[in-house]
Design an enzyme around this catalytic site. Structure first.
Site, PDB file in Angstrom:
ATOM      1  N   GLY A  10       0.791  -1.217   0.000  1.00  0.00           N
ATOM      2  CA  GLY A  10       0.000   0.000   0.000  1.00  0.00           C
ATOM      3  C   GLY A  10       0.827   1.272   0.000  1.00  0.00           C
ATOM      4  N   SER A  11       2.139   1.150  -0.178  1.00  0.00           N
ATOM      5  CA  SER A  11       2.959   2.357  -0.171  1.00  0.00           C
ATOM      6  C   SER A  11       2.878   3.066  -1.512  1.00  0.00           C
ATOM      7  CB  SER A  11       4.421   1.983   0.102  1.00  0.00           C
ATOM      8  OG  SER A  11       4.869   1.065  -0.870  1.00  0.00           O
ATOM      9  N   ASP A  12       2.731   4.385  -1.471  1.00  0.00           N
ATOM     10  CA  ASP A  12       2.730   5.160  -2.705  1.00  0.00           C
ATOM     11  C   ASP A  12       3.366   6.509  -2.425  1.00  0.00           C
ATOM     12  OD1 ASP A  12       0.708   7.166  -1.974  1.00  0.00           O
ATOM     13  OD2 ASP A  12      -0.755   5.541  -2.159  1.00  0.00           O
ATOM     14  N   TYR A  16      -3.733   0.218   7.296  1.00  0.00           N
ATOM     15  CA  TYR A  16      -5.129   0.153   6.849  1.00  0.00           C
ATOM     16  C   TYR A  16      -6.051  -0.078   8.048  1.00  0.00           C
ATOM     17  CZ  TYR A  16      -3.714  -0.061   1.916  1.00  0.00           C
ATOM     18  OH  TYR A  16      -3.222   0.220   0.669  1.00  0.00           O
ATOM     19  N   LYS A  33      -1.892  -1.836 -12.574  1.00  0.00           N
ATOM     20  CA  LYS A  33      -1.660  -0.420 -12.265  1.00  0.00           C
ATOM     21  C   LYS A  33      -0.379  -0.277 -11.470  1.00  0.00           C
ATOM     22  CE  LYS A  33      -4.273   1.949  -9.261  1.00  0.00           C
ATOM     23  NZ  LYS A  33      -5.615   2.302  -8.776  1.00  0.00           N
ATOM     24  N   ASP A  89      -0.676   5.676 -11.315  1.00  0.00           N
ATOM     25  CA  ASP A  89      -1.383   6.349 -10.219  1.00  0.00           C
ATOM     26  C   ASP A  89      -0.402   7.195  -9.422  1.00  0.00           C
ATOM     27  OD1 ASP A  89      -2.807   7.068  -7.968  1.00  0.00           O
ATOM     28  OD2 ASP A  89      -3.420   5.034  -7.428  1.00  0.00           O
ATOM     29  N   ASN A 113      -1.298   9.439  -6.968  1.00  0.00           N
ATOM     30  CA  ASN A 113      -1.775   9.762  -5.620  1.00  0.00           C
ATOM     31  C   ASN A 113      -1.600  11.234  -5.260  1.00  0.00           C
ATOM     32  OD1 ASN A 113      -0.968   6.665  -5.498  1.00  0.00           O
ATOM     33  ND2 ASN A 113      -2.605   7.058  -4.026  1.00  0.00           N
ATOM     34  N   ASP A 138     -15.811   5.668  -4.816  1.00  0.00           N
ATOM     35  CA  ASP A 138     -15.303   5.014  -3.603  1.00  0.00           C
ATOM     36  C   ASP A 138     -16.493   4.768  -2.679  1.00  0.00           C
ATOM     37  OD1 ASP A 138     -12.418   4.982  -1.783  1.00  0.00           O
ATOM     38  OD2 ASP A 138     -14.305   5.094  -0.687  1.00  0.00           O
ATOM     39  N   ALA A 163     -10.704   0.520  -5.098  1.00  0.00           N
ATOM     40  CA  ALA A 163     -10.846  -0.509  -4.067  1.00  0.00           C
ATOM     41  C   ALA A 163      -9.496  -0.694  -3.390  1.00  0.00           C
ATOM     42  CB  ALA A 163     -11.398  -1.787  -4.653  1.00  0.00           C
ATOM     43  N   GLY A 164      -9.241  -1.879  -2.843  1.00  0.00           N
ATOM     44  CA  GLY A 164      -8.038  -2.052  -2.039  1.00  0.00           C
ATOM     45  C   GLY A 164      -8.351  -1.674  -0.605  1.00  0.00           C
TER      46      GLY A 164
END
Lengths: 433, 433
Positions: B22-24, B32, B216, B246, B248, B322, B350-351
């Site tokens: 989940g790192s961006d 989470y 992605k 993406d 972010n 979302d 999602a995610g």
């Protein structure tokens, strides 16, 4: 260098809904409230700030301020522009809290409260009222305080520097003028929806006699009532005196246009919050349809990026900055610079509790060092709840008197913080009997 | 008619930052989390919902949900469209909490969690998975669920009715097709910024083999890295397979254009969140500059009014609804109708935790009864944390399997609610030793 040792957060509420003060088409029963924060340092200095809310949820707002305290406790109290810029970036940049906005709503208002408290602390340390503390910073220091992220397509740091350098000319004269004459105010006190026609006309007459340059009426409940109230007020003030109206987001685009066309014979000066603050293109459509009536918004515009939209789209004629909605002084500096870039006058939103106290500093700084102008500029004044502040805003002869006490005028009296603490302060326990 | 007797609110967090899943570019260390709500009724029925957050502030989010409970406890549990519409309006319309948005941030996400829990309850009572419960409502019932305030300049109730009536044709066939074949998915699992090149290529290869129609990659940290990663992925998948990227919200407008021009030789399919979700006109400028690369956003778009801006301005080519950001199912119905009106495909975000579980229902309803189309439509899939749900989303051969269990698939297992309760669940006390 003194460390921050504690962050006190208080839930303070005033039972204003009992009086219908502050009633409008969307907010029928506000209990004006503050999620109040005190930054304490090891040398005993303090800084105060708050988020303004209207009752329920003030506890949620207080929890959000508390969530920022790990960024504060144990850190040096910021005193320089560089340190105040770094603090703002650290709070806004919290990599997990950011998800809850980003830069909007409860979490962003919490950042604003803390940033404003830090400015209060720094201005007190410098022995200056906030407006003057800001005015004595160099253009380069001001630019270093602003987060230009998401702004550079319309305002670069170099362009901001140019605006601020131009603002240096005549600064000393403007400071003198401000100290001598104050800053023009308008009043919303006559126009709350809950008031009778008799109270409306009486308060309107008093407002003119008191020297205010404009009054504002709440509209949007019932069209016939609004036409009647507007006609009454127009009769009292005569043909040329400006009357603004405020719909508090009550309308869709077509409603706003039709309603304002019905009020147009009585020549409203601006329509404030005709629709959702998020409806940038809706504001533009309304503005195009109702000229020469101006469109104003801002008290619910959640950050500088939204103001960028409204300005870029040509959607607003008046920008109503709010001191306790966005991320504090730093973001409001960005907003003042954006407004100057687009040549749109800033007329701050005030009222509530403590908003007059805060915004006067920002408007005065704008006059002294950014726009350099009072043309079309006026600060809202509502004569409620000032008695709770140690350095209350003062309006005389329709003008804000220039504050001279060091700090941001945000400090509430100890008796207030005790008495109106929610739900266990004596003013509330008394009511619930 | 059963009354709601209790609103349980839990702070549940997963220590995902330990793994860099989940790192961006903007969210380097998410844990989470869910501010989880259980509506309990006197007949023993329950409904579950949650707001998704990434760690700190989940307690603030939980407090906001708690602030809504006076609207719920002692009221009848809604089961019909009319009742679900009334509940949504009552929560969004709270005259004091509204100030903290309006309709954005923590308070609005709290409304979303509660509204989604009420839908879960109602769908369970009807014995249907949510997508199907929605699909069996009449066009008139759907329209009655939607708050058209601030939308009528681009979408009226009559226009919505027309869209929904057109969506009735072929509905039964689409339901059959959905049950037989599921709904197309894409995967973000290969592309987190924290992953090595080796892991990226291996997971990309697996994604193609597993039947996903798109992958992605996260971008926006470092341009050279992004070009190298994009090139590697393109080599694995061949010339025609879609790769989305993406950012972010990492960029200003000019950065986004320049960065995407550097990636253009490797033919990204869409750029997601190139800049601030509030920058409507910025998205439009980017979209115009980088065609034929598409622009996508939505996971941080805070309400239907903002989606109206993005669609009206022609700023987005893909709408990423979302399930846990806006005011719940009701507002997402408005957003699906807006997208249909503008002919823009909805590809849900999602995610996170539980978002796959929720959005599948909304996308499937869109296919069955609104857009009637799968063209250009695909749901994000991230294979994390599904094991915590009693009715987990299931993807096989690159497609979401159509849920058949009654409800909204939001329920977490009791062991999860116990173990990951923050800060005192055993999974957390273990970590802090």
């Amino acid at each position: 260098m003194s460390l921050i040792t504690a962050v006190d957060v208080l839930d303070v509420r005033f039972p204003t809904s009992l009086e219908l003060d502050g009633s409008d088409a969307m907010n029928p029963d506000p209990d004006y409230s503050a999620a109040y924060v005190v930054l304490r340092t090891e040398d005993g200095a303090v800084g105060q700030g708050f988020a303004f809310t209207i009752g329920r949820g003030n506890d949620v707002q207080a929890a959000a301020i508390q969530a920022l305290s790990p960024h504060l406790v144990g850190s040096p109290a910021p005193t320089t522009a560089a340190e105040l810029g770094a603090l703002s970036r650290r709070l806004i940049g919290d990599s997990q809290l950011r998800w809850l906005g980003p830069e909007k709503g409860v979490v962003h208002m919490a950042v604003g409260a803390v940033v404003n408290a830090a400015w209060d602390l720094a201005a007190r340390a410098a022995g200056l009222p906030l407006w003057r503390f800001l005015a004595e910073l160099t253009p380069e220091e001001i630019v270093s305080l602003v987060d230009f992220r998401y702004l550079t397509d319309v305002l670069t740091p170099d362009q901001a520097l140019e605006i601020l350098r131009a603002g240096q000319a005549g600064k000393a004269e403007r400071i003198e003028k401000l100290l001598a004459e104050g800053y023009p105010a308008y009043t919303t006190s006559p126009g709350w929806l809950g008031y009778s026609d008799e109270k409306l006309t009486r308060l309107t007459r008093e407002a003119v006699q008191d020297g205010f340059g404009m009054i504002k009426l709440k509209v949007g409940g019932n069209l016939d009532d609004d036409v009647r109230r507007m006609k009454l007020a127009r009769e009292v003030v005569g043909p040329d005196y400006p009357i603004a109206v405020d719909a508090n987001q009550r309308w869709d685009v077509a409603d706003a246009v039709a309603w304002m066309q019905a009020l147009a014979p009585y020549r409203p000066y601006w329509i404030e919050e005709p629709t959702s603050p998020d409806d940038v293109l809706g504001h533009r459509a309304i503005a195009e349809a109702i000229r020469p009536i101006k469109v104003a918004t801002g008290e619910h515009v959640h950050n500088r990026v939204m103001f960028k939209q409204l300005l870029s789209a040509g959607a607003i004629d008046v920008l109503q900055l709010d001191a306790a909605r966005v991320g504090g002084v730093n973001e409001n500096l960005a907003i003042l610079l954006l407004a100057a870039k687009f040549g749109v006058p800033v007329c701050p939103h005030a009222g509530g509790v403590g908003l007059c106290e805060l915004v006067q500093h920002l408007a005065m700084f704008d006059y002294v060092a950014v726009s350099g102008s009072l043309d079309g500029r006026v600060i809202e004044w509502v004569d409620h709840l000032h008695e709770h502040f140690t350095d209350p805003a003062i309006v005389r002869d329709g003008r804000y008197r220039t504050p001279t006490t060091p700090g941001f005028s945000a400090e509430m009296k100890p008796a207030t913080l005790h008495g109106f603490r929610y739900p266990d302060g004596p003013e509330w326990t008394e009511l619930s009997r």
